[in-house]
Design an enzyme around this catalytic site. Structure first.
Site, PDB file in Angstrom:
ATOM      1  N   LYS A  13       4.245   6.585   5.786  1.00  0.00           N
ATOM      2  CA  LYS A  13       5.445   6.300   5.646  1.00  0.00           C
ATOM      3  C   LYS A  13       5.967   7.078   4.165  1.00  0.00           C
ATOM      4  O   LYS A  13       6.197   8.145   3.571  1.00  0.00           O
ATOM      5  CB  LYS A  13       6.574   5.194   5.640  1.00  0.00           C
ATOM      6  CG  LYS A  13       6.547   4.003   4.136  1.00  0.00           C
ATOM      7  CD  LYS A  13       7.477   3.122   3.704  1.00  0.00           C
ATOM      8  CE  LYS A  13       7.148   1.641   4.234  1.00  0.00           C
ATOM      9  NZ  LYS A  13       5.808   2.338   3.084  1.00  0.00           N
ATOM     10  N   ARG A  88      13.202  -3.133   1.088  1.00  0.00           N
ATOM     11  CA  ARG A  88      12.269  -3.852   1.669  1.00  0.00           C
ATOM     12  C   ARG A  88      12.912  -5.003   2.435  1.00  0.00           C
ATOM     13  O   ARG A  88      12.262  -6.290   3.656  1.00  0.00           O
ATOM     14  CB  ARG A  88      11.088  -3.958   1.020  1.00  0.00           C
ATOM     15  CG  ARG A  88      10.272  -2.908   1.830  1.00  0.00           C
ATOM     16  CD  ARG A  88       8.475  -3.685   0.482  1.00  0.00           C
ATOM     17  NE  ARG A  88       7.516  -3.598   0.947  1.00  0.00           N
ATOM     18  CZ  ARG A  88       6.214  -2.019   1.057  1.00  0.00           C
ATOM     19  NH1 ARG A  88       7.068  -1.109  -0.204  1.00  0.00           N
ATOM     20  NH2 ARG A  88       5.410  -1.986   1.319  1.00  0.00           N
ATOM     21  N   ARG A 123      -7.980   3.683   4.631  1.00  0.00           N
ATOM     22  CA  ARG A 123      -6.530   4.105   3.007  1.00  0.00           C
ATOM     23  C   ARG A 123      -7.614   3.973   1.426  1.00  0.00           C
ATOM     24  O   ARG A 123      -9.081   3.000   1.784  1.00  0.00           O
ATOM     25  CB  ARG A 123      -5.727   3.142   3.216  1.00  0.00           C
ATOM     26  CG  ARG A 123      -4.813   3.321   4.102  1.00  0.00           C
ATOM     27  CD  ARG A 123      -3.197   3.397   3.923  1.00  0.00           C
ATOM     28  NE  ARG A 123      -2.802   2.354   2.836  1.00  0.00           N
ATOM     29  CZ  ARG A 123      -1.547   2.271   2.719  1.00  0.00           C
ATOM     30  NH1 ARG A 123      -0.651   2.570   3.066  1.00  0.00           N
ATOM     31  NH2 ARG A 123      -1.007   0.991   1.702  1.00  0.00           N
ATOM     32  N   ARG A 156      -7.766  -0.297  -1.501  1.00  0.00           N
ATOM     33  CA  ARG A 156      -6.614  -1.275  -2.447  1.00  0.00           C
ATOM     34  C   ARG A 156      -7.190  -2.695  -2.358  1.00  0.00           C
ATOM     35  O   ARG A 156      -7.284  -2.273  -1.177  1.00  0.00           O
ATOM     36  CB  ARG A 156      -5.501  -0.642  -1.988  1.00  0.00           C
ATOM     37  CG  ARG A 156      -4.864   0.112  -3.072  1.00  0.00           C
ATOM     38  CD  ARG A 156      -3.320   0.557  -2.198  1.00  0.00           C
ATOM     39  NE  ARG A 156      -2.174  -0.237  -2.023  1.00  0.00           N
ATOM     40  CZ  ARG A 156      -1.422   0.078  -1.635  1.00  0.00           C
ATOM     41  NH1 ARG A 156      -1.212   1.085  -1.340  1.00  0.00           N
ATOM     42  NH2 ARG A 156      -0.510  -1.066  -0.532  1.00  0.00           N
ATOM     43  N   ARG A 167       0.543  -8.506   4.905  1.00  0.00           N
ATOM     44  CA  ARG A 167       2.083  -7.333   4.656  1.00  0.00           C
ATOM     45  C   ARG A 167       2.259  -7.451   5.737  1.00  0.00           C
ATOM     46  O   ARG A 167       3.420  -7.537   5.911  1.00  0.00           O
ATOM     47  CB  ARG A 167       0.912  -6.581   4.152  1.00  0.00           C
ATOM     48  CG  ARG A 167       0.209  -6.712   2.841  1.00  0.00           C
ATOM     49  CD  ARG A 167      -0.392  -5.945   2.061  1.00  0.00           C
ATOM     50  NE  ARG A 167       0.131  -4.683   1.951  1.00  0.00           N
ATOM     51  CZ  ARG A 167      -0.698  -3.593   1.817  1.00  0.00           C
ATOM     52  NH1 ARG A 167      -2.090  -3.638   2.093  1.00  0.00           N
ATOM     53  NH2 ARG A 167       0.002  -2.673   1.990  1.00  0.00           N
TER      54      ARG A 167
END
Ligand code: ADP
Ligand code: ZN
Length: 210
Positions: A13, A88, A123, A156, A167
């Protein structure tokens, strides 16, 4: 246009929000990026958010609602904006409604959990400016180096597999109810996340035209 981009962590997103932001010349507002910047600068808010973000937990609603209120009051939001990673939770969505913000569309980018876990390992993020990359789907021009500022790319801490699973649980539990929340208001547009970024973008832009 006032848009919300919904989706599990790693669904893409953020990438889509940035592309659409350029196309429509409206800012993409990522609460994750704002919080990470505050963390780096060790502001009061950053210090408050540190434990949550590192464990993959959601930062408390009042903190992120405060961030969004401040950000949406800025001049560049006058002609519209894209919210990436906010709301969220249902209370965050209700707070947005109470602020009188009229959202045009909510783009929900759907990707199966199995694919998410695999994607997250690729990522990377710029340690300096926060720009995001992916080893397969969004490669930097030069390996390991940020296109915008030349700094080194890092993973990260919350992209480690165990944190990603946490998550994802939180996403299903607290964020997924927003799909019904916005569907019932007639705002929801579902986009199937594709293997190639450009293919997802094509689907996203198509739903924005309808
Ligand atoms: P992703 O790209 O994986 O969706 P983000 O960069 O949007 O992740 O967010 C990273 C972290 O920042 C979250 O795990 C959470 O700790 C915090 N965060 C970002 N947005 C919110 C929000 N709207 N409410 C609560 N916490 C948030
Ligand atoms: Zn950079």
């Amino acid at each position: 246009m006032k848009l919300i981009f919904l989706g599990a962590p790693g669904a893409g997103k953020g990438t889509q929000a940035e592309i659409v932001s350029e196309k429509l010349s409206i800012p993409a507002i990522s609460t994750g990026n704002i919080i990470r910047a505050a963390l780096k600068e060790q502001t009061e808010m950053g210090i408050k958010a540190k434990d949550y973000i590192e464990k993959g937990l959601l930062v408390p609603d009042d903190v992120v609602i405060g961030i969004i209120k401040e950000r949406l009051a800025q001049d560049d939001c006058k002609n519209g904006f894209i919210l990436d990673g906010f709301p969220r939770t249902v209370p965050q969505a209700e707070a947005l409604d109470e602020m009188g913000v009229e959202i045009d569309k909510v783009i929900d980018i759907e990707v199966a959990d199995e694919k998410i876990v695999a994607r997250m390992s690729g990522r990377r993020v710029c340690g300096n400016c926060g720009a995001s990359y992916h080893l397969l789907y969004k490669k930097p021009e030069k390996e390991g180096v940020c296109n915008s500022c030349g700094s080194q790319l890092v993973q990260r801490a919350d992209d480690k597999e165990e944190t990603v699973l946490e998550r994802l649980n939180i996403y299903h539990d607290q964020t997924e109810p927003l799909i019904e929340y916005y569907r019932s208001k007639g705002k929801l547009c579902v986009v199937e996340g594709q293997e190639e970024v450009a293919d997802t973008t094509a689907l996203t832009l198509k739903t924005l035209e309808d």
